[in-house]
Write an enzyme that holds these catalytic residues in place. Structure first.
Site, mmCIF file in Angstrom:
data_model
loop_
_atom_site.group_PDB
_atom_site.id
_atom_site.type_symbol
_atom_site.label_atom_id
_atom_site.label_comp_id
_atom_site.label_asym_id
_atom_site.label_seq_id
_atom_site.Cartn_x
_atom_site.Cartn_y
_atom_site.Cartn_z
ATOM 1 N N ASP A 114 0.848 -1.191 0.000
ATOM 2 C CA ASP A 114 0.000 0.000 0.000
ATOM 3 C C ASP A 114 0.884 1.242 0.000
ATOM 4 O O ASP A 114 1.663 1.462 0.918
ATOM 5 C CB ASP A 114 -0.897 -0.033 1.249
ATOM 6 C CG ASP A 114 -1.685 1.256 1.417
ATOM 7 O OD1 ASP A 114 -1.884 1.963 0.397
ATOM 8 O OD2 ASP A 114 -2.102 1.548 2.556
ATOM 9 N N ASP A 161 -1.785 -1.238 -3.878
ATOM 10 C CA ASP A 161 -2.099 -0.482 -5.085
ATOM 11 C C ASP A 161 -0.967 -0.579 -6.107
ATOM 12 O O ASP A 161 0.075 -1.187 -5.845
ATOM 13 C CB ASP A 161 -2.405 0.986 -4.721
ATOM 14 C CG ASP A 161 -1.378 1.546 -3.746
ATOM 15 O OD1 ASP A 161 -0.166 1.382 -4.014
ATOM 16 O OD2 ASP A 161 -1.772 2.109 -2.689
ATOM 17 N N ASP A 206 -9.150 -16.493 -16.395
ATOM 18 C CA ASP A 206 -9.984 -16.990 -15.303
ATOM 19 C C ASP A 206 -11.022 -18.004 -15.803
ATOM 20 O O ASP A 206 -11.722 -17.739 -16.791
ATOM 21 C CB ASP A 206 -10.705 -15.777 -14.684
ATOM 22 C CG ASP A 206 -11.280 -16.065 -13.316
ATOM 23 O OD1 ASP A 206 -10.491 -16.378 -12.406
ATOM 24 O OD2 ASP A 206 -12.513 -15.974 -13.151
ATOM 25 N N GLU A 234 -6.966 -20.879 -16.666
ATOM 26 C CA GLU A 234 -7.343 -21.555 -15.420
ATOM 27 C C GLU A 234 -8.475 -22.512 -15.772
ATOM 28 O O GLU A 234 -9.521 -22.082 -16.266
ATOM 29 C CB GLU A 234 -7.817 -20.533 -14.378
ATOM 30 C CG GLU A 234 -8.001 -21.175 -13.010
ATOM 31 C CD GLU A 234 -9.027 -20.476 -12.133
ATOM 32 O OE1 GLU A 234 -8.938 -20.613 -10.904
ATOM 33 O OE2 GLU A 234 -9.944 -19.805 -12.667
ATOM 34 N N HIS A 238 -3.861 -17.259 -5.002
ATOM 35 C CA HIS A 238 -4.757 -16.479 -4.136
ATOM 36 C C HIS A 238 -6.014 -17.235 -3.725
ATOM 37 O O HIS A 238 -6.806 -16.714 -2.950
ATOM 38 C CB HIS A 238 -5.131 -15.188 -4.859
ATOM 39 C CG HIS A 238 -5.938 -15.468 -6.092
ATOM 40 N ND1 HIS A 238 -5.414 -16.132 -7.192
ATOM 41 C CD2 HIS A 238 -7.228 -15.215 -6.398
ATOM 42 C CE1 HIS A 238 -6.362 -16.275 -8.100
ATOM 43 N NE2 HIS A 238 -7.470 -15.718 -7.652
ATOM 44 N N ASP A 239 -6.244 -18.412 -4.290
ATOM 45 C CA ASP A 239 -7.423 -19.208 -3.926
ATOM 46 C C ASP A 239 -7.068 -20.382 -3.024
ATOM 47 O O ASP A 239 -7.961 -21.075 -2.533
ATOM 48 C CB ASP A 239 -8.084 -19.806 -5.183
ATOM 49 C CG ASP A 239 -8.700 -18.764 -6.091
ATOM 50 O OD1 ASP A 239 -9.107 -17.695 -5.595
ATOM 51 O OD2 ASP A 239 -8.786 -19.037 -7.304
ATOM 52 N N ASP A 261 -4.829 -10.608 -15.643
ATOM 53 C CA ASP A 261 -5.902 -11.552 -15.446
ATOM 54 C C ASP A 261 -7.020 -11.189 -16.418
ATOM 55 O O ASP A 261 -7.401 -10.019 -16.515
ATOM 56 C CB ASP A 261 -6.423 -11.444 -14.001
ATOM 57 C CG ASP A 261 -6.671 -12.798 -13.388
ATOM 58 O OD1 ASP A 261 -7.411 -13.579 -14.001
ATOM 59 O OD2 ASP A 261 -6.125 -13.067 -12.296
ATOM 60 N N ASP A 282 -4.070 3.963 2.728
ATOM 61 C CA ASP A 282 -5.509 3.688 2.877
ATOM 62 C C ASP A 282 -5.772 2.224 3.247
ATOM 63 O O ASP A 282 -6.927 1.800 3.339
ATOM 64 C CB ASP A 282 -6.292 4.084 1.619
ATOM 65 C CG ASP A 282 -5.956 3.221 0.415
ATOM 66 O OD1 ASP A 282 -5.024 2.389 0.513
ATOM 67 O OD2 ASP A 282 -6.622 3.381 -0.623
ATOM 68 N N ASN A 285 -0.220 4.541 -0.178
ATOM 69 C CA ASN A 285 -0.797 5.808 0.288
ATOM 70 C C ASN A 285 -1.530 5.730 1.629
ATOM 71 O O ASN A 285 -2.270 6.642 1.995
ATOM 72 C CB ASN A 285 -1.731 6.381 -0.781
ATOM 73 C CG ASN A 285 -2.924 5.473 -1.040
ATOM 74 O OD1 ASN A 285 -2.944 4.333 -0.561
ATOM 75 N ND2 ASN A 285 -3.899 5.963 -1.763
HETATM 76 O O1 ISL Z 1 -11.310 -20.964 -5.116
HETATM 77 C C1 ISL Z 1 -11.714 -22.022 -5.463
HETATM 78 C C2 ISL Z 1 -11.827 -23.107 -4.558
HETATM 79 O O2 ISL Z 1 -11.675 -22.598 -3.323
HETATM 80 C C3 ISL Z 1 -12.097 -22.328 -6.810
HETATM 81 O O3 ISL Z 1 -13.265 -23.045 -6.868
HETATM 82 C C4 ISL Z 1 -12.217 -21.064 -7.594
HETATM 83 O O4 ISL Z 1 -13.407 -20.424 -7.299
HETATM 84 C C5 ISL Z 1 -12.157 -21.409 -9.041
HETATM 85 O O5 ISL Z 1 -10.928 -22.004 -9.228
HETATM 86 C C6 ISL Z 1 -12.228 -20.185 -9.915
HETATM 87 O O6 ISL Z 1 -11.321 -19.219 -9.506
HETATM 88 C C7 ISL Z 1 -11.234 -18.031 -10.202
HETATM 89 O O7 ISL Z 1 -12.493 -17.450 -10.492
HETATM 90 C C8 ISL Z 1 -13.267 -17.004 -9.391
HETATM 91 C C9 ISL Z 1 -12.464 -16.178 -8.399
HETATM 92 O O8 ISL Z 1 -13.195 -16.034 -7.216
HETATM 93 C C10 ISL Z 1 -11.131 -16.796 -8.081
HETATM 94 O O9 ISL Z 1 -10.387 -15.947 -7.252
HETATM 95 C C11 ISL Z 1 -10.444 -17.027 -9.396
HETATM 96 O O10 ISL Z 1 -9.131 -17.488 -9.243
HETATM 97 C C12 ISL Z 1 -14.387 -16.203 -9.971
HETATM 98 O O11 ISL Z 1 -13.869 -15.224 -10.829
HETATM 99 CA CA CA Z 2 -3.485 2.162 -1.232
#
Ligand code: ISL
Ligand code: CA
Length: 558
Positions: free
Chosen positions: A21, A29, A199, A253, A326-327, A98, A25, A23
């Protein structure tokens, strides 16, 4: 120009909200990413994948896009993005974006128009159906719990949303939709970006007429009935209209895709994508209840899955290699040991993945051995998937509150989304304000500042792994071969190229484990190229590997 640069690359994934971050908040960013570039250059990665930075109401942290050609207010401006691209390119770092085009936000102009009337120009941009006897059109369920259909009273019809109800699925059958998407992609590529991570691209074409009940395969999983033929038609069109015209990399993905299906996406003669993210290995040990159910990690199963993918894509395909994103929970917590052997196991896991054939992806903080987090209160969580699953499981009595919190500690997506740990100052040096999600208290000792100058750190181990890939062709191109298939503690494999063999030994257990070199492996010279313990390396025929020990040797006939 090297057309296959992505085969030699290591990609670093940034989740912008949690990276840095600039700034105060409390929200990461684009300027923060720019501030982090020198750090990333030091690590040695050469591609950055940015999770979505587009305009979004943030129902799903940017995976719900309301304007594809603008930047989310909290993240900065398009000028900031242009500066980031320029600064990254100066450092020989490419940027891939993405591409979230299975759905848009319900606040996207297209959707706002679409819902106005059945005769609106944008009506067919989305998937609208009438209900059946006051019920949704079919029995499909959302990845984020509940029906995948949302009733809209304006026209008294339902629209499809495979994710949250604020993520309306686009209708890819409509050629206008495809044209809009392709134009938007060109717009970004013309700016000079270097590719896309797409995605849930395997889900863009659906067979809505087929219910879960009718399709036994579908009943078992959350993934709806996909029209696979169409998916590939659309991707071929995307490739000929857009992708083929640029020197870029693409990774799709693809939940629900096995190696056989993957070859249809990435086969060299198919003209679709360069590689896909598969899900089999991150679901290893999960029961029929999926991620929230009981899960028993089993190394043997993990080896079988990884080897199956390595073998299947050896001819004419290419793998992506990842253990976290991130998932997913933090890899050291899921596959290693995040207490006593945190550093050893983080390095071992990295060795195991980075020495395979494919393009490795490092998720921010993985290179520090960042771990899962345990927030006491549900209120400290931020992820919509977590909240919906909690309501679903606890509300229906399928789990007690305590059981559900345990499941969230293990698998919740916020494990990966706590702020990046820059240093040991307040809020881990991520922000001078209040972070949008709490930091993991272990930032006091797990942070970048402590690791960058420590030659034995997890960071410097990653740095070395990344540089080895640039140095040894065998790491990029060697043919993979699993050895000691049945060993329950050790994952060992070879990579073979010309008269060389790369030997990789990884102990996945917290106990000493004995490695015995198969008798048919003949070599003249041997050289240790990396290891995570300081031990004596002379012997490779019979080795007692310490807890989470990893070693890599280069063997040659010469
Ligand atoms: O996160 C998952 C399991 O915990 C997956 O089912 C995930 O939702 C799936 O792989 C799709 O992920 C992607 O599309 C989603 C988004 O929430 C995820 O962050 C992204 O990586 C919807 O856009
Ligand atoms: Ca920020």
């Amino acid at each position: 120009m090297d057309k296959n640069w992505w085969k030699k690359s290591v990609v670093y994934q940034i989740y912008p909200r949690s990276f840095k971050d600039s700034n105060g908040d409390g929200i990461g960013d684009i300027k923060g990413i720019i501030e982090g570039l020198d750090y990333l250059q030091k690590l040695g990665i050469n591609v950055l994948w940015l999770s979505p930075i587009y305009k979004s109401p943030n129902d799903d942290n940017g995976y719900d896009i309301s304007d594809y050609r603008d930047v989310m207010d909290e993240f900065g401006t398009m000028r900031d993005f242009d500066t980031l691209l320029e600064e990254a390119h100066k450092r020989k770092i490419k940027i891939i974006m993405d591409l979230v085009v299975n759905h848009t936000s319900d606040e996207h102009e297209w959707f706002k128009e679409s819902k106005k009337s059945k005769y609106n120009k944008y009506r067919d941009y989305y998937i609208w159906r009438s209900g059946k006897n006051g019920e949704p059109p079919n029995d499909w369920i959302s990845f984020f719990s509940g029906s995948a259909w949302e009733y809209d009273k304006t026209t008294e019809m339902y629209y499809l949303h495979l994710f949250s109800k604020k993520q309306a699925d686009l209708n890819w059958e409509n050629s206008e939709v495809r044209k809009e998407v392709f134009d938007m992609m060109k717009w970004w590529l013309d700016k000079g970006i270097d590719g896309f991570r797409m995605d849930v691209i395997s889900l863009i074409a659906k067979d809505i007429e087929i219910t879960r009940e009718q399709d036994s395969k579908v009943t078992m999983s959350i993934i709806p009935k996909i029209n696979e033929e169409r998916v590939h038609e659309y991707l071929k069109e995307m490739n000929s209209e857009v992708l083929s015209k640029y020197d870029i990399m693409t990774v799709g993905e693809t939940p629900g895709v096995d190696p056989e299906k993957a070859l249809k996406f990435v086969g060299e003669s198919r003209n679709e994508l360069n590689m896909v993210f598969q899900f089999e290995h991150v679901g290893v040990g999960d029961g029929p209840d999926g991620k929230w159910g009981k899960s028993e990690f089993n190394l043997k199963e993990f080896k079988d899955i990884m080897s199956k993918w390595q073998d299947a894509l050896e001819n004419g395909g290419w793998n992506s290699l990842y253990l976290s994103n991130h998932d997913q929970p933090r890899s050291v917590s899921r596959f290693g040991n995040d207490t006593e052997y945190r550093e050893e196991s983080a390095k071992m896991l990295a060795t195991c993945i980075h020495m395979m054939k494919g393009t490795p992806y490092v998720y921010q903080g993985e290179e520090l051995g960042m771990t899962n987090v345990k927030f006491e209160s549900l209120d400290d969580y931020r992820d919509i998937e977590t909240f919906n699953a909690y309501k679903d499981y606890v509300g229906s009595g399928k789990k007690t509150k305590e059981e559900m919190m345990e499941a969230i500690y293990k698998r919740g997506r916020d494990n990966a989304r706590t702020p990046f740990q820059w240093d040991d100052s307040g809020n881990a040096g991520f922000t001078s304000g209040t972070p949008w999600i709490k930091v993991n208290p272990n930032y006091k000792y797990i942070n970048a500042k402590a690791q960058v100058d420590d030659e034995n750190s997890v960071f410097n181990y990653y740095r070395k792994l990344i540089s080895l890939r640039k140095q040894y062709e065998i790491i990029v191109n060697g043919k993979y071969e699993l050895i000691l298939d049945d060993d329950e503690n050790i994952y060992a494999y070879l990579r073979k190229l010309k008269n060389e063999i790369l030997l990789v030994m990884c102990n996945f257990s917290d106990k000493n484990s004995e490695f015995n070199l198969p008798a048919d492996i003949k070599y003249g010279k041997k050289e240790k190229i990396i290891s995570n313990y300081n031990v004596d390396y002379d012997e490779i025929e019979k080795v007692v590997l310490k807890p989470y020990e990893a070693r890599v040797y280069l063997l040659s006939n010469k």
